[in-house]
Design a protein around this motif. Structure first.
Motif, PDB file in Angstrom:
ATOM      1  N   VAL A  47      -3.561  -0.078  13.948  1.00 28.27           N
ATOM      2  CA  VAL A  47      -2.573   0.961  14.424  1.00 28.27           C
ATOM      3  C   VAL A  47      -1.522   0.925  14.059  1.00 28.27           C
ATOM      4  CG1 VAL A  47      -1.778   1.547  17.208  1.00 28.27           C
ATOM      5  CG2 VAL A  47      -4.256   1.745  16.780  1.00 28.27           C
ATOM      6  N   ALA A  48      -1.478  -0.318  14.413  1.00 27.76           N
ATOM      7  CA  ALA A  48       0.422  -1.197  14.229  1.00 27.76           C
ATOM      8  C   ALA A  48       0.865  -0.449  13.045  1.00 27.76           C
ATOM      9  CB  ALA A  48       0.959  -2.693  14.240  1.00 27.76           C
ATOM     10  N   MET A  49      -0.256  -0.958  11.229  1.00 25.65           N
ATOM     11  CA  MET A  49      -0.882  -0.863   9.958  1.00 25.65           C
ATOM     12  C   MET A  49       0.093   0.704  10.027  1.00 25.65           C
ATOM     13  SD  MET A  49      -4.052  -3.197   9.228  1.00 25.65           S
ATOM     14  CE  MET A  49      -3.771  -2.478   7.210  1.00 25.65           C
ATOM     15  N   LYS A  50      -0.628   1.652  10.295  1.00 26.48           N
ATOM     16  CA  LYS A  50      -0.438   2.892  10.584  1.00 26.48           C
ATOM     17  C   LYS A  50       0.777   3.763  11.328  1.00 26.48           C
ATOM     18  CE  LYS A  50      -1.572   7.780  12.068  1.00 26.48           C
ATOM     19  NZ  LYS A  50      -3.064   8.135  12.377  1.00 26.48           N
ATOM     20  N   ALA A  51       1.198   2.956  12.484  1.00 22.06           N
ATOM     21  CA  ALA A  51       2.580   3.541  12.812  1.00 22.06           C
ATOM     22  C   ALA A  51       3.880   2.952  11.174  1.00 22.06           C
ATOM     23  CB  ALA A  51       3.777   2.717  13.502  1.00 22.06           C
ATOM     24  N   ARG A  52       3.432   1.463  10.855  1.00 22.69           N
ATOM     25  CA  ARG A  52       4.609   1.430   9.318  1.00 22.69           C
ATOM     26  C   ARG A  52       4.414   2.437   8.843  1.00 22.69           C
ATOM     27  NH1 ARG A  52       7.379  -3.569   8.213  1.00 22.69           N
ATOM     28  NH2 ARG A  52       8.337  -4.115   7.222  1.00 22.69           N
ATOM     29  N   ALA A  53       3.707   2.519   8.202  1.00 26.29           N
ATOM     30  CA  ALA A  53       3.193   3.728   6.746  1.00 26.29           C
ATOM     31  C   ALA A  53       3.973   5.251   7.370  1.00 26.29           C
ATOM     32  CB  ALA A  53       1.693   3.879   6.418  1.00 26.29           C
ATOM     33  N   VAL A  54       3.457   5.451   8.352  1.00 30.96           N
ATOM     34  CA  VAL A  54       4.258   6.457   8.665  1.00 30.96           C
ATOM     35  C   VAL A  54       5.855   7.210   8.608  1.00 30.96           C
ATOM     36  CG1 VAL A  54       4.168   8.119  10.960  1.00 30.96           C
ATOM     37  CG2 VAL A  54       1.820   7.570  10.476  1.00 30.96           C
ATOM     38  N   ALA A  55       5.823   5.711   9.321  1.00 33.01           N
ATOM     39  CA  ALA A  55       7.666   5.705   9.130  1.00 33.01           C
ATOM     40  C   ALA A  55       8.219   5.652   8.035  1.00 33.01           C
ATOM     41  CB  ALA A  55       7.758   4.356  10.059  1.00 33.01           C
ATOM     42  N   GLY A  70       6.668   7.510   5.331  1.00 31.71           N
ATOM     43  CA  GLY A  70       6.667   8.693   4.360  1.00 31.71           C
ATOM     44  C   GLY A  70       5.270   9.236   5.143  1.00 31.71           C
ATOM     45  N   VAL A  71       4.335   7.861   4.773  1.00 31.05           N
ATOM     46  CA  VAL A  71       2.415   8.306   4.298  1.00 31.05           C
ATOM     47  C   VAL A  71       2.530   9.627   5.247  1.00 31.05           C
ATOM     48  CG1 VAL A  71       0.630   7.393   4.075  1.00 31.05           C
ATOM     49  CG2 VAL A  71       2.873   6.442   3.220  1.00 31.05           C
ATOM     50  N   PRO A  72       1.762  10.410   5.290  1.00 33.51           N
ATOM     51  CA  PRO A  72       1.123  11.350   5.922  1.00 33.51           C
ATOM     52  C   PRO A  72       0.029  10.659   6.697  1.00 33.51           C
ATOM     53  CG  PRO A  72       1.597  12.250   4.171  1.00 33.51           C
ATOM     54  CD  PRO A  72       1.377  10.891   3.901  1.00 33.51           C
ATOM     55  N   ALA A  73       0.100  11.166   8.022  1.00 30.81           N
ATOM     56  CA  ALA A  73      -1.222  10.443   9.324  1.00 30.81           C
ATOM     57  C   ALA A  73      -2.682  11.342   8.123  1.00 30.81           C
ATOM     58  CB  ALA A  73      -0.376  11.404  10.790  1.00 30.81           C
ATOM     59  N   ALA A  74      -2.529  12.532   7.938  1.00 31.64           N
ATOM     60  CA  ALA A  74      -3.557  12.408   7.782  1.00 31.64           C
ATOM     61  C   ALA A  74      -4.800  12.098   5.970  1.00 31.64           C
ATOM     62  CB  ALA A  74      -3.642  13.861   7.211  1.00 31.64           C
ATOM     63  N   ALA A  75      -3.394  10.939   5.378  1.00 33.91           N
ATOM     64  CA  ALA A  75      -3.733  10.124   4.539  1.00 33.91           C
ATOM     65  C   ALA A  75      -3.897   8.806   4.572  1.00 33.91           C
ATOM     66  CB  ALA A  75      -2.390  10.183   3.652  1.00 33.91           C
ATOM     67  N   ILE A  76      -4.182   8.815   6.530  1.00 35.41           N
ATOM     68  CA  ILE A  76      -4.232   7.278   6.995  1.00 35.41           C
ATOM     69  C   ILE A  76      -6.065   7.397   7.395  1.00 35.41           C
ATOM     70  CG2 ILE A  76      -3.910   5.261   8.042  1.00 35.41           C
ATOM     71  CD1 ILE A  76      -0.826   6.046   7.772  1.00 35.41           C
ATOM     72  N   VAL A  77      -6.379   6.626   7.152  1.00 37.83           N
ATOM     73  CA  VAL A  77      -7.906   6.369   7.927  1.00 37.83           C
ATOM     74  C   VAL A  77      -7.826   5.043   8.703  1.00 37.83           C
ATOM     75  CG1 VAL A  77     -10.210   6.109   7.630  1.00 37.83           C
ATOM     76  CG2 VAL A  77      -9.181   7.594   6.039  1.00 37.83           C
ATOM     77  N   ALA A  80       1.155  -1.454  -0.293  1.00 37.86           N
ATOM     78  CA  ALA A  80      -0.021   0.172   0.132  1.00 37.86           C
ATOM     79  C   ALA A  80       0.924   1.305  -0.493  1.00 37.86           C
ATOM     80  CB  ALA A  80      -1.102  -0.239   1.291  1.00 37.86           C
ATOM     81  N   ILE A  81       1.758   1.742   0.750  1.00 40.04           N
ATOM     82  CA  ILE A  81       2.934   2.631   0.437  1.00 40.04           C
ATOM     83  C   ILE A  81       3.434   2.610  -0.545  1.00 40.04           C
ATOM     84  CG2 ILE A  81       5.111   3.288   1.827  1.00 40.04           C
ATOM     85  CD1 ILE A  81       4.461   1.366   3.730  1.00 40.04           C
ATOM     86  N   ARG A  82       3.748   1.176  -1.463  1.00 40.95           N
ATOM     87  CA  ARG A  82       4.024   1.621  -2.018  1.00 40.95           C
ATOM     88  C   ARG A  82       3.253   2.499  -3.719  1.00 40.95           C
ATOM     89  NH1 ARG A  82       6.981  -3.103  -1.052  1.00 40.95           N
ATOM     90  NH2 ARG A  82       5.564  -4.352  -1.990  1.00 40.95           N
ATOM     91  N   LEU A  83       1.946   1.696  -3.757  1.00 43.53           N
ATOM     92  CA  LEU A  83       0.657   2.049  -4.319  1.00 43.53           C
ATOM     93  C   LEU A  83       0.636   3.386  -3.961  1.00 43.53           C
ATOM     94  CD1 LEU A  83      -1.530  -0.779  -3.742  1.00 43.53           C
ATOM     95  CD2 LEU A  83      -0.247  -0.224  -6.127  1.00 43.53           C
TER      96      LEU A  83
END
Length: 341
Positions: A237-245, A247-254, A209-212
């Motif tokens: 929550v674990a998924m979001k933490a990995r994505a934010v780390a 470089g995915v903005p937290a605001a772009a995660i639901v 998902a991060i790559r997409l």
């Protein structure tokens, strides 16, 4: 006749003997889909996962004719010439549709619209099987003798066909990447450890998902999962933490912590999309899970482009996951007619 020729003749004879049983099983499957669509509606018919036919009453008539022909031929050779012509004609229409699906598939593959490690669409199998069954249906012959052994053999073939149908989708459709622009990326949850680390399966899904997201294919990622029943850890929550780390903005995660299973994720995501007036998602999960994901999103009226997670390593329980998914696919297919608590 020389021994090799006798051996080849024996193989062909055995294949001819099994074909009617395969056709009988497929005929019952098609009949159930047609009946379910007429009685239940709501996208109950899943035959489109294997073969693309025009929608509407004409397609329903064709499928009904096909089911009747396959069942009749499975019970015994068709005695009437008109019945043989009708059965063979219906199967040749299916073969033509499968040939067209194959052409479209390779056109999409060569133009880069899809990608897959195994360029072998299920439509090739449908084409070969439809031609073989058409040949069998067109041939006259003596009545079948339904001994106890024949009944057991037919039931065994039906079980193999039932097991194979979802498996074919997992191995052909499942690994195919349909990555393109969408309204959101939906990631299906998996196990998270007590210390908050995602399992390898979950990490692979999130990384996909991060790559997409970084490719700009969607502006938001929906992290869907549940709370672990043992230690209470949150998959989203674990998924979001990995994505934010990454470089995915937290605001772009639901976050969706109501995604306790595949159906729940689809339901919650569908409601969220409708509130926003959107209906296109990139669905990220493992290859064996994607046929069921596609089925449920399609029934919900959501246009889902499936993207299988690139596995950093093979999963130890992968054979079990595949076997379990066969049963889960049928449970999802039959959900509209199964009793609920």
């Amino acid at each position: 006749m020389s021994p090799p020729r006798r051996e080849h003749a024996g193989v062909r004879a055995r294949a001819r003997a099994w074909l009617p049983d395969v056709g009988l099983a497929l005929g019952v499957f098609v009949a159930l889909n047609v009946a379910g669509e007429l009685l239940v509606g709501g996208g109950f018919d899943v035959t489109g996962a294997w073969i693309s036919l025009p929608e509407g009453p004409g397609a329903t008539v064709l499928k009904g004719t096909l089911a009747a022909a396959l069942i009749a031929r499975g019970l015994g050779p068709l005695r009437r010439p008109w019945a043989r012509v009708t059965a063979a004609s219906a199967l040749l229409v299916v073969a033509a549709a499968a040939a067209w699906d194959t052409i479209v598939y390779f056109a999409l593959l060569t133009t880069g619209r899809i990608a897959t490690p195994l360029p072998f669409p299920s439509s090739v199998l449908v084409l070969a099987l439809a031609l073989a069954l058409a040949w069998t249906a067109a041939r006259p012959g003596p009545p079948r003798m339904w001994s106890k052994g024949q009944v057991v053999r037919s039931l065994a073939v039906a079980a193999v066909v039932a097991w194979t149908l979802p498996l074919v989708l997992m191995l052909t459709f499942g690994p195919t990447r349909y990555a393109r622009e969408a309204d959101a990326i939906v990631v299906f949850g998996a196990r998270v450890y007590a210390d908050g680390r995602p399992s390898h399966a979950l990490a692979d899904r999130v990384d996909e998902a991060i790559r997409l997201y970084h490719r700009g294919l969607a502006p938001v990622i929906v992290m869907s999962g549940a709370l672990d029943e043992v230690h209470g850890g949150s998959e989203p929550v674990a998924m979001k933490a990995r994505a934010v780390a990454a470089g995915v903005p937290a605001a772009a995660i639901v976050l969706d912590e109501l995604g306790v299973d595949t159906a729940a994720t689809v339901d919650v995501t569908t409601a969220w999309l409708r509130e926003r007036g959107e209906r296109r998602v990139l669905a990220v999960s493992h290859y064996y899970h994607q046929p069921r994901v596609k089925l449920l999103f399609q029934r919900a009226g959501v246009l889902a482009y499936t993207v299988p997670a690139t596995m950093s390593r093979r999963l130890l329980k992968e054979p079990w996951f595949v076997a379990r998914e066969v049963l889960a696919y049928y449970a999802a297919w039959l959900a509209p007619v199964l009793p609920t608590n």
